[in-house]
Design an enzyme around this catalytic site. Structure first.
Site, PDB file in Angstrom:
ATOM      1  N   ASN A 190     -72.722 -97.402   2.211  1.00 28.90           N
ATOM      2  CA  ASN A 190     -73.325 -98.477   3.006  1.00 28.90           C
ATOM      3  C   ASN A 190     -73.314 -99.738   2.152  1.00 28.90           C
ATOM      4  O   ASN A 190     -74.087 -99.850   1.207  1.00 28.90           O
ATOM      5  CB  ASN A 190     -74.757 -98.084   3.397  1.00 28.90           C
ATOM      6  CG  ASN A 190     -75.476 -99.199   4.133  1.00 28.90           C
ATOM      7  OD1 ASN A 190     -74.884-100.216   4.495  1.00 28.90           O
ATOM      8  ND2 ASN A 190     -76.780 -99.016   4.350  1.00 28.90           N
ATOM      9  N   TRP A 191     -72.444-100.666   2.504  1.00 29.98           N
ATOM     10  CA  TRP A 191     -72.279-101.863   1.672  1.00 29.98           C
ATOM     11  C   TRP A 191     -73.351-102.915   1.952  1.00 29.98           C
ATOM     12  O   TRP A 191     -73.386-103.955   1.302  1.00 29.98           O
ATOM     13  CB  TRP A 191     -70.877-102.458   1.879  1.00 29.98           C
ATOM     14  CG  TRP A 191     -69.771-101.545   1.421  1.00 29.98           C
ATOM     15  CD1 TRP A 191     -69.915-100.336   0.759  1.00 29.98           C
ATOM     16  CD2 TRP A 191     -68.356-101.732   1.565  1.00 29.98           C
ATOM     17  NE1 TRP A 191     -68.686 -99.788   0.494  1.00 29.98           N
ATOM     18  CE2 TRP A 191     -67.707-100.622   0.983  1.00 29.98           C
ATOM     19  CE3 TRP A 191     -67.575-102.736   2.137  1.00 29.98           C
ATOM     20  CZ2 TRP A 191     -66.314-100.488   0.954  1.00 29.98           C
ATOM     21  CZ3 TRP A 191     -66.188-102.600   2.108  1.00 29.98           C
ATOM     22  CH2 TRP A 191     -65.566-101.495   1.517  1.00 29.98           C
ATOM     23  N   GLU A 251     -84.203-100.573   6.105  1.00 32.86           N
ATOM     24  CA  GLU A 251     -84.208-102.036   5.955  1.00 32.86           C
ATOM     25  C   GLU A 251     -84.255-102.723   7.314  1.00 32.86           C
ATOM     26  O   GLU A 251     -84.873-103.775   7.465  1.00 32.86           O
ATOM     27  CB  GLU A 251     -82.982-102.479   5.129  1.00 32.86           C
ATOM     28  CG  GLU A 251     -83.187-102.154   3.654  1.00 32.86           C
ATOM     29  CD  GLU A 251     -81.922-101.874   2.876  1.00 32.86           C
ATOM     30  OE1 GLU A 251     -80.820-102.208   3.338  1.00 32.86           O
ATOM     31  OE2 GLU A 251     -82.040-101.298   1.770  1.00 32.86           O
ATOM     32  N   GLU A 264     -83.664 -90.856   3.916  1.00 38.07           N
ATOM     33  CA  GLU A 264     -83.691 -91.862   2.855  1.00 38.07           C
ATOM     34  C   GLU A 264     -85.136 -92.289   2.604  1.00 38.07           C
ATOM     35  O   GLU A 264     -85.653 -93.172   3.308  1.00 38.07           O
ATOM     36  CB  GLU A 264     -82.881 -93.097   3.267  1.00 38.07           C
ATOM     37  CG  GLU A 264     -81.418 -92.844   3.515  1.00 38.07           C
ATOM     38  CD  GLU A 264     -80.590 -94.128   3.366  1.00 38.07           C
ATOM     39  OE1 GLU A 264     -79.685 -94.123   2.537  1.00 38.07           O
ATOM     40  OE2 GLU A 264     -80.884 -95.114   4.050  1.00 38.07           O
ATOM     41  N   GLY A 314     -75.813 -96.584  -1.376  1.00 41.86           N
ATOM     42  CA  GLY A 314     -75.844 -98.043  -1.332  1.00 41.86           C
ATOM     43  C   GLY A 314     -75.173 -98.623  -2.574  1.00 41.86           C
ATOM     44  O   GLY A 314     -73.953 -98.730  -2.656  1.00 41.86           O
ATOM     45  N   GLY A 315     -75.967 -98.944  -3.572  1.00 41.40           N
ATOM     46  CA  GLY A 315     -75.495 -99.641  -4.775  1.00 41.40           C
ATOM     47  C   GLY A 315     -74.250 -99.027  -5.404  1.00 41.40           C
ATOM     48  O   GLY A 315     -73.312 -99.754  -5.765  1.00 41.40           O
TER      49      GLY A 315
HETATM   50  P1  13P Z   1     -79.151 -97.208  -2.815  1.00 40.04           P
HETATM   51  O1  13P Z   1     -78.078 -96.144  -3.025  1.00 40.04           O
HETATM   52  O2  13P Z   1     -78.742 -98.538  -3.352  1.00 40.04           O
HETATM   53  O3  13P Z   1     -80.486 -96.733  -3.271  1.00 40.04           O
HETATM   54  O4  13P Z   1     -79.253 -97.440  -1.218  1.00 40.04           O
HETATM   55  C1  13P Z   1     -79.401 -96.338  -0.385  1.00 40.04           C
HETATM   56  C2  13P Z   1     -79.275 -96.776   1.006  1.00 40.04           C
HETATM   57  O5  13P Z   1     -80.124 -97.450   1.541  1.00 40.04           O
HETATM   58  C3  13P Z   1     -78.070 -96.366   1.742  1.00 40.04           C
HETATM   59  O6  13P Z   1     -78.193 -96.630   3.119  1.00 40.04           O
END
Ligand code: 13P
Length: 255
Positions: A9-10, A96, A166, A233-234
């Site tokens: 997920n960018w 988010e 998550e 994510g990251g």
């Molecule tokens: P991170 O991997 O940056 O913690 O983000 C997770 C995320 O929200 C993927 O949708």
């Protein structure tokens, strides 16, 4: 047997040009890798650019959200049909979206109905906040989010959905959920799905863990029987870290 899925997920990162570059590097990195589905979720503006690379490379593509309406006066929003021109999947109810954009369970449910009506496969996100976990409400919060999201959805559609657990406090914080606790939460989730639908439907659904997944912890999650992959994510924003993560996942023993 559920096929493992690693999704990147960018979020609000990458112009179309940058997205093209990263997608090319990921396509190269997973060439010849079997036994694993890889999905990219770029911003809307990069969907068409990434689709051109993802399709021939066998990578799956998702939008990060969408509106439920077919069309209309919804400035800034995009419709299921617009997503389906480029992508096979859509992320719905990301924390988010819920926390920063006020998205409600009812809206997530509307979007889920709209996704199925359009032939899109949804990746529905659920997860508790730190306060909810500290108050001992994690299991109940997540169970309620699942019930609300799937309101009115029949079992045959639910079986094709992907559910991502998550925990909000683990997202972007570097504080990944303890793998044993993630495994417990997701076993609870699957048991809840079996109650809500039936055992066959629950067994068919792919469950992903998300929240500070990195190359050094991915295998700890994949080792759990009820964790079928990760929403990243990251660590999906750099070709090297994401490709390492994919390599480690492809060679992980089945949980
Ligand atoms: P991170 O991997 O940056 O913690 O983000 C997770 C995320 O929200 C993927 O949708």
């Amino acid at each position: 047997m559920r096929r493992p899925l690693i999704a990147g997920n960018w979020k609000m990162h990458k112009t179309a040009a940058e997205a093209r570059e990263l997608a090319r590097a990921v396509a190269l990195g997973c060439a010849g890798q079997d036994g694993l589905d890889v999905l990219l979720a770029p911003p809307y503006t990069a969907l068409s650019a990434v689709a051109e690379i993802a399709r021939p490379a066998g990578l799956l593509l998702a939008a990060q959200d969408m509106h439920w309406a077919e069309q209309g006066a919804f400035t800034g929003a995009i419709s299921p049909g617009m997503v389906a021109e480029w992508a096979s999947h859509v992320i719905l109810g990301h924390s988010e979206r819920r926390a920063l954009f006020g998205e409600t369970d009812i809206e997530v449910n509307r979007k889920l109905h709209a996704a199925f009506a359009q032939g899109l496969l949804p990746i529905i996100c659920v997860g508790e906040s730190a306060e909810q976990r500290d108050a001992g409400q994690a299991d109940a919060v997540v169970a309620a989010q699942v019930v609300a999201a799937f309101e009115g959805i029949p079992a045959d559609e639910a079986a094709r959905a992907i559910l991502a657990y998550e925990p909000v406090w683990a997202i972007g914080s570097g504080r990944a959920c303890d793998p044993a606790e993630a495994a417990r939460m997701m076993a609870r989730l699957r048991a809840g799905l079996a109650e809500r639908f039936d055992a066959r439907t629950a067994q068919a659904m792919r469950l992903l863990y998300g929240g500070s997944v990195k190359p050094d912890n991915i295998r700890d999650y994949l080792a759990a029987a009820d964790i079928d992959g990760a929403l990243v994510g990251g660590a999906s924003l750099g070709a090297e870290s994401f490709n390492t993560l994919l390599r480690l996942s492809a060679s992980a023993p089945p949980g």
